[in-house]
Design a protein around this motif. Structure first.
Motif, PDB file in Angstrom:
ATOM      1  N   GLY A 112      -1.308-156.177  28.667  1.00 38.54           N
ATOM      2  CA  GLY A 112       0.073-156.622  28.137  1.00 38.54           C
ATOM      3  C   GLY A 112       0.312-157.778  28.977  1.00 38.54           C
ATOM      4  O   GLY A 112       1.335-158.597  28.736  1.00 38.54           O
ATOM      5  N   ASP A 113      -0.365-158.234  29.992  1.00 37.01           N
ATOM      6  CA  ASP A 113      -0.032-159.377  30.789  1.00 37.01           C
ATOM      7  C   ASP A 113      -0.418-160.565  30.093  1.00 37.01           C
ATOM      8  O   ASP A 113       0.259-161.758  30.115  1.00 37.01           O
ATOM      9  CB  ASP A 113      -0.680-159.404  32.214  1.00 37.01           C
ATOM     10  N   ILE A 114      -1.357-160.393  29.174  1.00 36.21           N
ATOM     11  CA  ILE A 114      -1.883-161.639  28.420  1.00 36.21           C
ATOM     12  C   ILE A 114      -1.363-161.207  26.857  1.00 36.21           C
ATOM     13  O   ILE A 114      -2.281-160.230  26.296  1.00 36.21           O
ATOM     14  CB  ILE A 114      -3.215-162.011  28.601  1.00 36.21           C
ATOM     15  N   ALA A 115      -0.706-161.636  26.065  1.00 38.91           N
ATOM     16  CA  ALA A 115      -0.291-161.268  24.840  1.00 38.91           C
ATOM     17  C   ALA A 115      -0.899-161.915  23.923  1.00 38.91           C
ATOM     18  O   ALA A 115      -0.827-163.192  24.166  1.00 38.91           O
ATOM     19  CB  ALA A 115       1.327-161.211  24.553  1.00 38.91           C
ATOM     20  N   TYR A 116      -1.418-161.564  22.921  1.00 43.51           N
ATOM     21  CA  TYR A 116      -2.449-162.328  21.765  1.00 43.51           C
ATOM     22  C   TYR A 116      -1.461-162.205  20.683  1.00 43.51           C
ATOM     23  O   TYR A 116      -1.424-161.103  20.165  1.00 43.51           O
ATOM     24  CB  TYR A 116      -3.801-162.039  21.642  1.00 43.51           C
ATOM     25  N   ILE A 117      -1.287-163.410  19.650  1.00 42.63           N
ATOM     26  CA  ILE A 117      -0.599-163.406  18.449  1.00 42.63           C
ATOM     27  C   ILE A 117      -1.613-164.175  17.516  1.00 42.63           C
ATOM     28  O   ILE A 117      -2.007-165.429  17.717  1.00 42.63           O
ATOM     29  CB  ILE A 117       0.695-163.947  18.627  1.00 42.63           C
ATOM     30  N   PRO A 118      -2.231-163.227  16.625  1.00 47.03           N
ATOM     31  CA  PRO A 118      -3.304-163.973  15.731  1.00 47.03           C
ATOM     32  C   PRO A 118      -2.587-164.875  14.838  1.00 47.03           C
ATOM     33  O   PRO A 118      -1.404-165.078  14.526  1.00 47.03           O
ATOM     34  CB  PRO A 118      -3.656-162.668  15.029  1.00 47.03           C
ATOM     35  N   GLU A 119      -3.419-165.633  14.049  1.00 46.54           N
ATOM     36  CA  GLU A 119      -3.189-166.630  13.419  1.00 46.54           C
ATOM     37  C   GLU A 119      -2.083-165.960  11.975  1.00 46.54           C
ATOM     38  O   GLU A 119      -1.110-166.480  11.796  1.00 46.54           O
ATOM     39  CB  GLU A 119      -4.448-167.459  12.583  1.00 46.54           C
ATOM     40  N   GLU A 120      -2.691-164.972  11.517  1.00 48.43           N
ATOM     41  CA  GLU A 120      -2.018-164.049  10.458  1.00 48.43           C
ATOM     42  C   GLU A 120      -0.962-163.389  11.266  1.00 48.43           C
ATOM     43  O   GLU A 120      -1.058-162.509  11.863  1.00 48.43           O
ATOM     44  CB  GLU A 120      -2.858-163.563   9.681  1.00 48.43           C
ATOM     45  N   PRO A 121       0.297-163.965  11.188  1.00 48.83           N
ATOM     46  CA  PRO A 121       1.454-163.181  11.970  1.00 48.83           C
ATOM     47  C   PRO A 121       1.358-161.369  11.813  1.00 48.83           C
ATOM     48  O   PRO A 121       1.022-161.106  10.741  1.00 48.83           O
ATOM     49  CB  PRO A 121       2.671-163.514  11.434  1.00 48.83           C
ATOM     50  N   SER A 122       1.148-160.883  13.007  1.00 45.56           N
ATOM     51  CA  SER A 122       0.862-159.511  13.068  1.00 45.56           C
ATOM     52  C   SER A 122       1.966-158.350  13.113  1.00 45.56           C
ATOM     53  O   SER A 122       2.042-157.395  13.643  1.00 45.56           O
ATOM     54  CB  SER A 122      -0.259-159.479  14.171  1.00 45.56           C
ATOM     55  N   SER A 123       3.096-158.934  12.646  1.00 43.97           N
ATOM     56  CA  SER A 123       4.108-158.056  12.813  1.00 43.97           C
ATOM     57  C   SER A 123       3.830-156.657  11.985  1.00 43.97           C
ATOM     58  O   SER A 123       3.337-157.022  10.744  1.00 43.97           O
ATOM     59  CB  SER A 123       5.535-158.557  12.224  1.00 43.97           C
ATOM     60  N   PHE A 124       4.154-155.471  12.344  1.00 46.94           N
ATOM     61  CA  PHE A 124       3.702-154.422  11.562  1.00 46.94           C
ATOM     62  C   PHE A 124       4.605-154.163  10.341  1.00 46.94           C
ATOM     63  O   PHE A 124       5.809-153.891  10.380  1.00 46.94           O
ATOM     64  CB  PHE A 124       3.513-153.174  12.369  1.00 46.94           C
ATOM     65  N   PRO A 125       4.165-154.088   9.137  1.00 50.48           N
ATOM     66  CA  PRO A 125       5.019-153.892   7.870  1.00 50.48           C
ATOM     67  C   PRO A 125       5.660-152.773   7.857  1.00 50.48           C
ATOM     68  O   PRO A 125       6.712-152.621   7.078  1.00 50.48           O
ATOM     69  CB  PRO A 125       4.093-154.327   6.928  1.00 50.48           C
ATOM     70  N   TRP A 126       4.953-151.744   8.237  1.00 48.66           N
ATOM     71  CA  TRP A 126       5.549-150.370   8.505  1.00 48.66           C
ATOM     72  C   TRP A 126       6.780-150.111   9.342  1.00 48.66           C
ATOM     73  O   TRP A 126       7.340-149.071   9.388  1.00 48.66           O
ATOM     74  CB  TRP A 126       4.789-149.279   8.343  1.00 48.66           C
ATOM     75  N   MET A 127       7.099-151.208  10.302  1.00 47.47           N
ATOM     76  CA  MET A 127       8.350-151.144  11.147  1.00 47.47           C
ATOM     77  C   MET A 127       9.077-152.035  10.923  1.00 47.47           C
ATOM     78  O   MET A 127       8.865-153.109  10.443  1.00 47.47           O
ATOM     79  CB  MET A 127       7.711-151.336  12.523  1.00 47.47           C
ATOM     80  N   SER A 128      10.430-151.961  11.114  1.00 50.28           N
ATOM     81  CA  SER A 128      11.695-152.831  10.690  1.00 50.28           C
ATOM     82  C   SER A 128      11.511-154.015  12.094  1.00 50.28           C
ATOM     83  O   SER A 128      10.720-153.690  13.014  1.00 50.28           O
ATOM     84  CB  SER A 128      12.897-152.327  10.809  1.00 50.28           C
ATOM     85  N   VAL A 129      12.115-154.849  11.873  1.00 51.62           N
ATOM     86  CA  VAL A 129      12.032-155.933  13.039  1.00 51.62           C
ATOM     87  C   VAL A 129      12.643-154.945  14.237  1.00 51.62           C
ATOM     88  O   VAL A 129      11.808-155.379  15.631  1.00 51.62           O
ATOM     89  CB  VAL A 129      13.143-157.091  12.768  1.00 51.62           C
ATOM     90  N   LYS A 130      13.479-154.259  14.485  1.00 55.49           N
ATOM     91  CA  LYS A 130      13.699-153.612  15.608  1.00 55.49           C
ATOM     92  C   LYS A 130      12.670-152.730  15.948  1.00 55.49           C
ATOM     93  O   LYS A 130      12.261-152.573  17.221  1.00 55.49           O
ATOM     94  CB  LYS A 130      15.159-152.911  15.484  1.00 55.49           C
ATOM     95  N   GLN A 131      12.072-151.974  15.071  1.00 52.81           N
ATOM     96  CA  GLN A 131      10.934-151.078  15.427  1.00 52.81           C
ATOM     97  C   GLN A 131       9.941-151.736  15.931  1.00 52.81           C
ATOM     98  O   GLN A 131       9.258-151.284  16.909  1.00 52.81           O
ATOM     99  CB  GLN A 131      10.549-150.169  14.377  1.00 52.81           C
ATOM    100  N   ASN A 132       9.443-152.907  15.653  1.00 53.45           N
ATOM    101  CA  ASN A 132       8.501-153.657  15.921  1.00 53.45           C
ATOM    102  C   ASN A 132       8.540-154.047  17.586  1.00 53.45           C
ATOM    103  O   ASN A 132       7.739-154.022  18.281  1.00 53.45           O
ATOM    104  CB  ASN A 132       8.293-155.172  15.202  1.00 53.45           C
ATOM    105  N   ILE A 133       9.858-154.175  17.875  1.00 57.10           N
ATOM    106  CA  ILE A 133      10.152-154.707  19.032  1.00 57.10           C
ATOM    107  C   ILE A 133      10.174-153.517  20.265  1.00 57.10           C
ATOM    108  O   ILE A 133       9.408-153.520  21.320  1.00 57.10           O
ATOM    109  CB  ILE A 133      11.391-155.540  19.302  1.00 57.10           C
TER     110      ILE A 133
END
Lengths: 253, 253
Positions: free
Chosen positions: B84-105
């Motif tokens: 978790g010290d180096i966080a990776y965000i892929p090109e296709e945004p990887s927010s989980f569709p089964w979680m709300s904004v709050k749940q993702n965080i």
């Protein structure tokens, strides 16, 4: 979405048209025959089914066996999800080695073996439906696991998620909409299987009514059973769809 | 913790093996360093045309993939397991569709074993990426920009030392692109973040980054590095801007 709604509307219209045609042709125009019964006789046969064929008891027995065993199978897969999803785990390796049989041996043959092994058990029907559902769900889970986007897994891994967390929160969650789609297909398959199983095992359930109705050459009872089975499968399928829409609404874009 | 460099990429090489066992060199002896600027934000871009080598490099830096050779040093210590010290965000945004904004965080907080469930902090993060009022919305039917904001907030929740973005602005257009660039710039300065991102767009690299690492294609190899003086006029027609652009173009040749 609009096209889908129109298709459903057309389907209902067609169903209604067939119903009217059946009444017109078989009640008023055609003579009594062995193809389809007269609508008035079908109405009368319902009371015979209720009293003589013990429809309520047999119907509940079949419905309960299907949905209780299917729910139990889903719950068992849920309990084992981490082990099933984890790669190279002894439990998943063992279970997946068994599912191979289900791919090449028709399930009803396994049912025949169960009847042979447990001839007097009350629970054999439940064991049969449970094992069929269980292996069907895990086979599908195994397929769906591969379709989860790597982006979800990569980003979670980089945030420090371990294999167990990935299995529970990413792969299992992400595969649920497809698993529920599969449950709807499984619903239809289980209805077919259980009727054949009850028929050949002489156990309580709709299968035994089909057997007796066939023995007595009772066409109107067979036709009424067809309608009852069709409506039950339809309601079961709609119920699973309702659960999918409620819990996995995010899978619809 | 007193290391002069935040990140050291040391002699990273990566080979892939084709179907016939043919060895393909993806990354060739990649070396670069990112200084430890604890008093200000820092954005470093990897400018290259080949997306395979850029993606592979980011995955190796975040320790999702293992290099064939070389190592990654974070704050003077080898980083060979994603924590978790180096966080990776892929090109296709990887927010989980089964979680709300709050749940993702919240998911990221759970990974940190921070189960204090501090709603105030979560709400502040949501607010910092401009998603006020969308706490309970699901990302599945939202725009790329919306999903990028969730992925960014989720990465920030684990308090990483460095965030890796894979071509974050490449699929965005017009106003959304400008908004997201300004969001990244603002949060980088405000939270003293270090961001390493990949791009194939020279103009974007010059206007967004403090440092550009220029990488060749097939295989990916570092050609040159440029420090960008942010105090200079970075308008598209300015002399400084054009001189940097010319240097980059010359390096490619």
């Amino acid at each position: 979405m609009r096209m889908k709604k129109n298709a459903v509307k057309n389907f209902h219209k067609l169903l209604f048209l067939y119903f009217i045609l059946w009444i017109l042709l078989f009640e008023f125009i055609l003579p009594v025959n062995n193809i389809l019964p007269k609508p008035s006789v079908v109405l009368l046969s319902f009371s015979a089914l209720w009293n003589d064929y013990k429809l309520p008891l047999n119907f509940i027995s079949t419905v309960f066996a299907i949905y209780f065993s299917m729910a139990l199978a889903y719950f068992t897969v849920w309990l084992l999800r981490v082990y099933l999803i984890k790669s190279n785990h002894v439990i998943s390796d063992f279970i997946f080695s068994l599912h191979w049989f289900g791919e090449f041996v028709p399930w009803i043959i396994i049912g025949i073996f169960l009847i042979y092994w447990l001839p007097s058990s009350e629970y054999v029907k439940y064991i049969f439906i449970f094992s069929t559902s269980f292996f069907s769900i895990i086979t599908h889970l195994k397929k769906e696991m591969k379709n989860i986007k790597n982006e979800y897994i990569d980003s979670a891994v980089s945030l420090g998620a371990n294999e167990k967390n990935i299995a529970k929160k990413i792969i299992w969650k992400g595969s649920q909409p497809k698993i529920f789609d599969h449950l709807r297909i499984l619903n239809f398959q289980l209805w077919s299987l259980i009727i054949v199983f009850e028929y050949i095992s002489n156990r309580n359930g709709l299968g035994i009514i089909y057997k007796h109705a066939l023995e007595y050459k009772d066409l109107s009872a067979l036709f009424t059973l067809l309608i009852i089975t069709g409506i039950s499968v339809y309601i079961g399928s709609k119920l699973i769809l309702y659960l999918k829409n409620k819990f996995y609404h995010w899978s619809f874009v | 913790m007193s290391s002069e460099f935040l990140l050291e990429v040391n002699n990273i090489s990566k080979w892939n093996y084709g179907l016939a066992g043919a060895k393909q060199l993806i990354l060739d002896d990649i070396c670069f360093k990112i200084k430890n600027n604890s008093n200000s934000g820092n954005i470093v871009s990897i400018l290259a045309q080949n997306s395979l080598s850029k993606t592979t490099l980011l995955k190796i830096i975040s320790s999702i993939e293992k290099p064939s050779q070389g190592n990654i040093i974070l704050f003077g210590k080898e980083y060979n397991k994603p924590t978790g010290d180096i966080a990776y965000i892929p090109e296709e945004p990887s927010s989980f569709p089964w979680m709300s904004v709050k749940q993702n965080i919240q998911y990221a907080y759970e990974l940190k074993n921070d189960i204090t469930n501090n709603q105030k902090i979560i709400n502040e993060l949501i607010s910092s990426v401009g998603l006020d009022g969308y706490e309970n919305h699901f990302p599945h039917d939202k725009s790329l920009g919306f999903r990028f904001r969730i992925s960014f907030a989720r990465a920030l929740a684990v308090s990483p030392k460095i965030i890796l973005f894979e071509n974050p602005f490449g699929n965005l257009h017009g106003e959304t692109k400008s908004e997201i660039i300004s969001l990244v710039n603002n949060l980088t300065d405000k939270l003293n973040l270090t961001i390493l991102y990949t791009t194939s767009n020279i103009n974007e690299a010059i206007s967004v980054s403090n440092k550009i690492v220029l990488m060749s294609s097939h295989p990916g190899k570092i050609i040159n590095e440029f420090e960008i003086d942010k105090k200079q006029n970075l308008d598209l027609n300015s002399d400084y801007y054009n001189s940097i652009k010319l240097l980059i173009e010359k390096s490619y040749k």
